[in-house]
Design an enzyme around this catalytic site. Structure first.
Site, mmCIF file in Angstrom:
data_model
loop_
_atom_site.group_PDB
_atom_site.id
_atom_site.type_symbol
_atom_site.label_atom_id
_atom_site.label_comp_id
_atom_site.label_asym_id
_atom_site.label_seq_id
_atom_site.Cartn_x
_atom_site.Cartn_y
_atom_site.Cartn_z
ATOM 1 N N HIS A 67 41.047 37.629 35.420
ATOM 2 C CA HIS A 67 40.076 38.424 35.528
ATOM 3 C C HIS A 67 40.273 39.549 36.318
ATOM 4 O O HIS A 67 39.296 39.224 37.360
ATOM 5 C CB HIS A 67 38.589 37.146 35.562
ATOM 6 C CG HIS A 67 36.929 37.807 36.280
ATOM 7 N ND1 HIS A 67 36.087 37.670 35.649
ATOM 8 C CD2 HIS A 67 36.690 38.650 37.952
ATOM 9 C CE1 HIS A 67 35.031 38.353 36.017
ATOM 10 N NE2 HIS A 67 35.100 38.362 37.322
ATOM 11 N N ASP B 234 41.686 30.360 29.214
ATOM 12 C CA ASP B 234 42.268 31.731 29.515
ATOM 13 C C ASP B 234 40.967 32.263 29.097
ATOM 14 O O ASP B 234 41.560 33.392 27.867
ATOM 15 C CB ASP B 234 43.613 31.688 29.129
ATOM 16 C CG ASP B 234 44.404 32.962 29.149
ATOM 17 O OD1 ASP B 234 43.515 33.982 30.665
ATOM 18 O OD2 ASP B 234 45.321 33.678 28.906
ATOM 19 N N GLU C 152 40.516 34.158 38.004
ATOM 20 C CA GLU C 152 40.605 35.822 39.010
ATOM 21 C C GLU C 152 41.733 35.243 40.217
ATOM 22 O O GLU C 152 41.663 34.146 40.953
ATOM 23 C CB GLU C 152 38.707 35.806 39.371
ATOM 24 C CG GLU C 152 39.308 36.967 39.866
ATOM 25 C CD GLU C 152 37.847 37.063 40.450
ATOM 26 O OE1 GLU C 152 37.149 38.446 41.061
ATOM 27 O OE2 GLU C 152 36.790 36.622 40.771
#
EC number: 3.2.1.4
Length: 618
Positions: free
Chosen positions: A512, A560, A569
């Site tokens: 992310h 994932d 993230e």
């Protein structure tokens, strides 16, 4: 009748009256000569004695200062020749052969992961990037940051983006720089051994150069700090750092600067970051002094009596993301760093004032206050002050509080052990320091660093272990705990997944992260157009090497998915803790900490004895 004269000549003694007196005087003056003369006569008798022809005469060699038998000289020469053949010739042959360097041991897994983890900071840089930044898909960005504030000369260009968005949150950024500096102060020999010393110093300076811009660092008194660049809300309807999915190089929406007129927490953390970095850059006197002056200014602002409201309170652009729950921990943290950076005892007096741990709830055994994070510096501050007691043992008037910090630090370490059941553990072996909530790995990495560092402190102080209640634990058990958590992060987990991007063969491919997920193909994707890359099922076109993602859930399950930031993230604070943990555990460069670098500015605690008085003279 006389006996026969076997020597020949007469028995009569002729006396010369003229010379007799002189002869007497010479006999008195030189009796040694007579002795030599008599000895010569005796030797003559030996020479006149009949010789035994059956005995072989020994032959001698006169070497100048020594007379030796010829046979002995022969033995010496033959011995030297044999020694040359047996010893000398093999040495000559060995010296003439091509030299081969001793084979170096391959770097351990911690060193290999550390090389990667540091690169994440290169990928997060904002501003005008150096040519050797090393991240091919990153370029200049945020060059207009801070220009909405007319009193900021040159704007707020530089620093680091926090995570997968393009906001610069100064609170976790300062914390990250403090952790990186701490790791360098303790383990500079390891960074040098693996060739990362200059790299990490450059990363720290990139951060501290920026932090010096967040307030008027040339003044002695300030009334505000710039707390953030960029803004977003969870329900944004206008272009901002969350509404848009864009590469930082392509940002074209407004990025407003947040201002805090009260910031005891943020001010304390920036002071800690600058003070810690001043120790790292002690070899650069001018820059180190600049950092100390800035640290003193912002520390004074943080301690101001009329500025005790947390920096995030009531700010909708900060509170949902990096809300500060208190500031007494930053007071303790920053005071310790200011003392180590300056040697000014007033900082240590404040850090050990019994009212400070009481206000910080340091000794109340609140579970969550024993977990290090960007919001809670209390366990790190107490360990930092425990270092003072373990290595310098200052005694009165600091001892009472220091002993309390030392005991609390030991109990914090005990809480990490599974047998005490303070925290839950996943079946795969991950301690749940944030109680199973998302992004658990940043807390795991930070705790692993403190555990490994405390073990090194005890080793350096020749302390083999400590007690958790009635149970005794060695430093080995503490270091094993830290290693078990870090190896979990590196892939020793049920998913067989390395949670550090680029390390190992199986790592997250859908991180992310705006810059990593949008291709660097010369096309500028608008605020809205970039979302197609957010939703794409294909892996990120750019590998953000070294990024430690949020991590698995409490059941060791990892998804994932770019859309689930809780799993994928990365953050500055998380990677700073990882870097510190990795360098503490690696065997590269040798074990242990640098005991003295931290105290380079600390004056002698016990004044030297006066010289003795001069000797008494009557």
């Amino acid at each position: 009748m006389h006996s026969g004269n076997h020597w020949g000549g007469t028995f009569e003694i002729h006396v010369d009256p003229v010379t007799d007196d002189e002869h007497g005087r010479s006999m008195d003056l030189d009796r040694a000569a007579v002795s030599r003369q008599q000895l010569d006569e005796t030797q003559q008798s030996w020479l006149l004695e009949p010789q035994d022809s059956s005995k072989k005469k020994d032959e001698y060699v006169d070497l100048g200062c020594v007379v030796c038998k010829r046979k002995v000289v022969g033995w010496i020469m033959w011995t030297a020749l044999v020694a040359f053949v047996v010893i000398g010739i093999p040495i000559i042959i060995a010296k003439s052969l091509p030299k081969h360097k001793e084979k170096e041991l391959p770097p351990d897994q911690y060193t290999m992961a550390l090389h990667k983890a540091l690169l994440f900071f290169n990928a997060q840089k904002s501003g005008r990037l150096p040519k050797n930044n090393g991240i091919s898909w990153r370029g200049n960005s945020g060059l207009k940051d801070g220009f909405d504030q007319p009193d900021i000369e040159g704007g707020l260009v530089g620093g680091y983006y926090d995570a997968g968005d393009n906001i610069k949150f100064h609170f976790p950024m300062a914390y990250s720089m403090t952790l990186l500096s701490w790791s360098v102060i303790e383990y500079s020999h390891k960074y040098k051994a693996i060739g990362e010393y200059n790299h990490i110093r450059e990363l720290i300076k990139w951060g501290t150069d920026y932090l010096l811009k967040t307030f008027n660092s040339s003044a002695t008194t300030i009334d505000k700090i710039y707390s953030q660049v960029g803004e977003a809300t969870n329900s944004s309807t206008a272009p901002d750092d969350h509404y848009c999915w864009m590469r930082p190089e392509d940002m074209d929406y407004p990025r407003r600067t947040q201002v805090a007129n009260s910031a005891p927490d943020l001010g304390g953390e920036i002071a800690a970051a600058l003070a810690a970095a001043s120790i790292v850059f002690r070899d650069d006197a001018a820059y180190s002094k600049k950092l100390i002056r800035g640290a003193a200014t912002v520390y004074k602002f943080a301690r101001g009596m009329g500025r005790r409201t947390p920096y995030s309170r009531g700010n909708p652009y900060i509170e949902p993301f990096y809300n500060s729950t208190g500031y007494w921990d930053e007071y303790m943290w920053s005071a310790a760093w200011m003392y180590y950076a300056t040697g000014n005892s007033s900082y240590m007096s404040f850090a050990t004032d019994p009212r400070l741990p009481r206000n910080a709830k340091a000794f109340m055994r609140i579970t969550d206050l024993g977990v290090l994070s960007w919001d809670n510096k209390l366990p790190a501050a107490m360990l930092l002050l425990t270092r003072f007691r373990m290595f310098l043992n200052p005694g009165y008037p600091y001892e009472e509080s220091l002993r309390g910090y030392h005991n609390a630090t030991g109990l914090n370490m005990c809480s990490g052990f599974k047998e005490f059941k303070v925290f839950n553990w996943s079946r795969g072996g991950l301690v749940q320091l944030n109680h199973g909530r998302p992004q658990s790995l940043q807390y795991t990495a930070a705790m692993s660093f403190l555990a490994s560092l405390f073990a090194d402190y005890m080793d350096a102080a020749n302390v083999p272990g400590w007690y958790c209640g009635p149970y005794y634990f060695s430093t080995t058990s503490l270091r094993s705990f830290a290693a078990s958590q870090v190896t979990y992060i590196l892939g020793d987990n049920p998913e067989k997944m390395s949670y550090v991007v680029g390390y190992g063969e199986n790592y997250p491919k859908h991180v992310h992260h705006r810059g990593a997920s949008i291709p660097d193909n010369g096309v500028k994707y608008s605020c809205a157009a970039g979302w197609k890359w957010f939703h794409a099922k294909s892996p990120n076109p750019n590998v953000i090497a070294g990024a430690m993602v949020g991590g698995p859930d409490r059941f060791d399950v990892f998804k994932d998915a770019r859309q689930n930031y809780g799993y994928t993230e990365p953050t500055l604070a998380g990677n700073a803790g990882l870097v510190a943990a990795l360098v503490s555990l690696t065997s590269s460069g040798g074990a242990g900490v640098d005991k003295n670098a931290m105290f380079s500015a600390v004056p002698p605690l016990f004044p030297a004895a006066p010289p003795p008085p001069p000797p008494w003279r009557p």
